[in-house]
Motif scaffolding. Structure first.
Motif, PDB file in Angstrom:
ATOM      1  N   GLY A  59       0.817  -1.212   0.000  1.00  0.00           N
ATOM      2  CA  GLY A  59       0.000   0.000   0.000  1.00  0.00           C
ATOM      3  C   GLY A  59       0.846   1.256   0.000  1.00  0.00           C
ATOM      4  N   GLN A  60       1.936   1.216   0.769  1.00  0.00           N
ATOM      5  CA  GLN A  60       2.846   2.367   0.794  1.00  0.00           C
ATOM      6  C   GLN A  60       3.445   2.590  -0.587  1.00  0.00           C
ATOM      7  OE1 GLN A  60       5.257   0.800   4.113  1.00  0.00           O
ATOM      8  NE2 GLN A  60       5.207   2.887   4.900  1.00  0.00           N
ATOM      9  N   GLU A  61       3.886   1.517  -1.234  1.00  0.00           N
ATOM     10  CA  GLU A  61       4.496   1.638  -2.558  1.00  0.00           C
ATOM     11  C   GLU A  61       3.492   2.170  -3.577  1.00  0.00           C
ATOM     12  OE1 GLU A  61       7.711   1.349  -3.511  1.00  0.00           O
ATOM     13  OE2 GLU A  61       8.064   1.164  -1.359  1.00  0.00           O
ATOM     14  N   ALA A  62       2.261   1.704  -3.490  1.00  0.00           N
ATOM     15  CA  ALA A  62       1.224   2.189  -4.405  1.00  0.00           C
ATOM     16  C   ALA A  62       0.979   3.678  -4.181  1.00  0.00           C
ATOM     17  CB  ALA A  62      -0.072   1.399  -4.213  1.00  0.00           C
ATOM     18  N   GLU A  63       0.978   4.107  -2.926  1.00  0.00           N
ATOM     19  CA  GLU A  63       0.778   5.522  -2.614  1.00  0.00           C
ATOM     20  C   GLU A  63       1.930   6.366  -3.148  1.00  0.00           C
ATOM     21  OE1 GLU A  63      -1.051   8.980  -1.114  1.00  0.00           O
ATOM     22  OE2 GLU A  63      -1.823   6.998  -1.619  1.00  0.00           O
ATOM     23  N   VAL A  64       3.145   5.880  -3.004  1.00  0.00           N
ATOM     24  CA  VAL A  64       4.314   6.605  -3.535  1.00  0.00           C
ATOM     25  C   VAL A  64       4.209   6.711  -5.055  1.00  0.00           C
ATOM     26  CG1 VAL A  64       6.805   6.412  -3.918  1.00  0.00           C
ATOM     27  CG2 VAL A  64       5.883   6.090  -1.636  1.00  0.00           C
ATOM     28  N   ALA A  65       3.848   5.615  -5.716  1.00  0.00           N
ATOM     29  CA  ALA A  65       3.720   5.635  -7.177  1.00  0.00           C
ATOM     30  C   ALA A  65       2.651   6.634  -7.604  1.00  0.00           C
ATOM     31  CB  ALA A  65       3.390   4.237  -7.698  1.00  0.00           C
ATOM     32  N   ARG A  67       1.650   9.310  -5.981  1.00  0.00           N
ATOM     33  CA  ARG A  67       2.132  10.678  -5.742  1.00  0.00           C
ATOM     34  C   ARG A  67       3.148  11.083  -6.813  1.00  0.00           C
ATOM     35  NH1 ARG A  67       0.270  14.331  -4.295  1.00  0.00           N
ATOM     36  NH2 ARG A  67       1.979  15.272  -3.190  1.00  0.00           N
ATOM     37  N   PHE A  68       4.054  10.179  -7.198  1.00  0.00           N
ATOM     38  CA  PHE A  68       5.009  10.497  -8.252  1.00  0.00           C
ATOM     39  C   PHE A  68       4.283  10.769  -9.566  1.00  0.00           C
ATOM     40  CE2 PHE A  68       8.521   8.705  -5.675  1.00  0.00           C
ATOM     41  CZ  PHE A  68       9.438   9.720  -5.866  1.00  0.00           C
ATOM     42  N   TYR A  69       3.246   9.992  -9.847  1.00  0.00           N
ATOM     43  CA  TYR A  69       2.449  10.211 -11.055  1.00  0.00           C
ATOM     44  C   TYR A  69       1.814  11.595 -11.021  1.00  0.00           C
ATOM     45  CZ  TYR A  69      -1.207   9.751 -14.544  1.00  0.00           C
ATOM     46  OH  TYR A  69      -2.028   9.958 -15.616  1.00  0.00           O
ATOM     47  N   GLU A  70       1.202  11.929  -9.906  1.00  0.00           N
ATOM     48  CA  GLU A  70       0.552  13.244  -9.775  1.00  0.00           C
ATOM     49  C   GLU A  70       1.564  14.368  -9.951  1.00  0.00           C
ATOM     50  OE1 GLU A  70      -1.378  13.508  -5.991  1.00  0.00           O
ATOM     51  OE2 GLU A  70      -2.959  12.101  -6.551  1.00  0.00           O
ATOM     52  N   GLU A  71       2.692  14.275  -9.272  1.00  0.00           N
ATOM     53  CA  GLU A  71       3.698  15.329  -9.363  1.00  0.00           C
ATOM     54  C   GLU A  71       4.280  15.426 -10.768  1.00  0.00           C
ATOM     55  OE1 GLU A  71       4.258  17.686  -7.052  1.00  0.00           O
ATOM     56  OE2 GLU A  71       2.597  16.686  -6.034  1.00  0.00           O
ATOM     57  N   GLY A  72       4.486  14.281 -11.414  1.00  0.00           N
ATOM     58  CA  GLY A  72       4.977  14.284 -12.791  1.00  0.00           C
ATOM     59  C   GLY A  72       3.974  14.916 -13.740  1.00  0.00           C
ATOM     60  N   PHE A  73       2.701  14.618 -13.521  1.00  0.00           N
ATOM     61  CA  PHE A  73       1.651  15.216 -14.337  1.00  0.00           C
ATOM     62  C   PHE A  73       1.641  16.729 -14.162  1.00  0.00           C
ATOM     63  CE2 PHE A  73      -2.594  16.598 -15.394  1.00  0.00           C
ATOM     64  CZ  PHE A  73      -2.890  15.859 -16.532  1.00  0.00           C
ATOM     65  N   LYS A  74       1.720  17.190 -12.928  1.00  0.00           N
ATOM     66  CA  LYS A  74       1.725  18.630 -12.655  1.00  0.00           C
ATOM     67  C   LYS A  74       2.942  19.300 -13.285  1.00  0.00           C
ATOM     68  CE  LYS A  74      -0.695  18.210  -8.251  1.00  0.00           C
ATOM     69  NZ  LYS A  74      -0.538  18.304  -6.785  1.00  0.00           N
ATOM     70  N   LEU A  75       4.091  18.656 -13.151  1.00  0.00           N
ATOM     71  CA  LEU A  75       5.316  19.215 -13.728  1.00  0.00           C
ATOM     72  C   LEU A  75       5.202  19.302 -15.246  1.00  0.00           C
ATOM     73  CD1 LEU A  75       8.216  20.222 -13.306  1.00  0.00           C
ATOM     74  CD2 LEU A  75       8.952  17.833 -13.406  1.00  0.00           C
ATOM     75  N   GLY A  76       4.681  18.244 -15.867  1.00  0.00           N
ATOM     76  CA  GLY A  76       4.489  18.259 -17.317  1.00  0.00           C
ATOM     77  C   GLY A  76       3.529  19.344 -17.748  1.00  0.00           C
ATOM     78  N   PHE A  77       2.472  19.533 -16.974  1.00  0.00           N
ATOM     79  CA  PHE A  77       1.499  20.578 -17.289  1.00  0.00           C
ATOM     80  C   PHE A  77       2.137  21.958 -17.171  1.00  0.00           C
ATOM     81  CE2 PHE A  77      -1.992  23.479 -16.322  1.00  0.00           C
ATOM     82  CZ  PHE A  77      -2.838  23.208 -17.387  1.00  0.00           C
ATOM     83  N   MET A  78       2.903  22.180 -16.103  1.00  0.00           N
ATOM     84  CA  MET A  78       3.566  23.479 -15.933  1.00  0.00           C
ATOM     85  C   MET A  78       4.571  23.722 -17.052  1.00  0.00           C
ATOM     86  SD  MET A  78       3.950  23.955 -11.779  1.00  0.00           S
ATOM     87  CE  MET A  78       5.207  22.722 -11.641  1.00  0.00           C
ATOM     88  N   LEU A  79       5.271  22.661 -17.485  1.00  0.00           N
ATOM     89  CA  LEU A  79       6.208  22.786 -18.580  1.00  0.00           C
ATOM     90  C   LEU A  79       5.473  23.165 -19.863  1.00  0.00           C
ATOM     91  CD1 LEU A  79       9.102  22.454 -19.676  1.00  0.00           C
ATOM     92  CD2 LEU A  79       8.582  20.031 -19.993  1.00  0.00           C
TER      93      LEU A  79
END
Length: 86
Positions: A59-65, A67-79
């Motif tokens: 569950g922890q690993e799924a949560e980390v994945a 969060r990384f997906y969300e942050e990557g999506f946000k970063l891509g959008f800002m880019l």
């Protein structure tokens, strides 16, 4: 060609097509071999504890994945916004 927004809405995103790397396969094989030697040697109580530990760590690993997906999506959008805005 469908828009990206439409693909996301319909669940047709490309993350489902991400290939498993050779390194991931190697690690999975080693992990499975260790598990196959280790798990049968446990008592029933130890198996219950191990299963519970595995459940929460997964569950922890799924949560980390996630969060990384969300942050990557946000970063891509800002880019994209920066590229379009310049």
């Amino acid at each position: 060609m469908k828009s990206v927004i439409e693909k996301i809405y319909k669940g047709e995103t490309s993350y489902q097509d991400i290939a498993v790397t050779e390194e991931w396969k190697r690690l999975a094989e080693k992990s499975l071999k260790i598990y196959e030697r280790f798990y049968p040697s446990l008592t029933e109580e130890q198996k219950k504890q191990y299963d519970e530990l595995y459940y929460y760590e997964s569950g922890q690993e799924a949560e980390v994945a996630r969060r990384f997906y969300e942050e990557g999506f946000k970063l891509g959008f800002m880019l994209a916004m920066e590229v379009v805005g310049s």
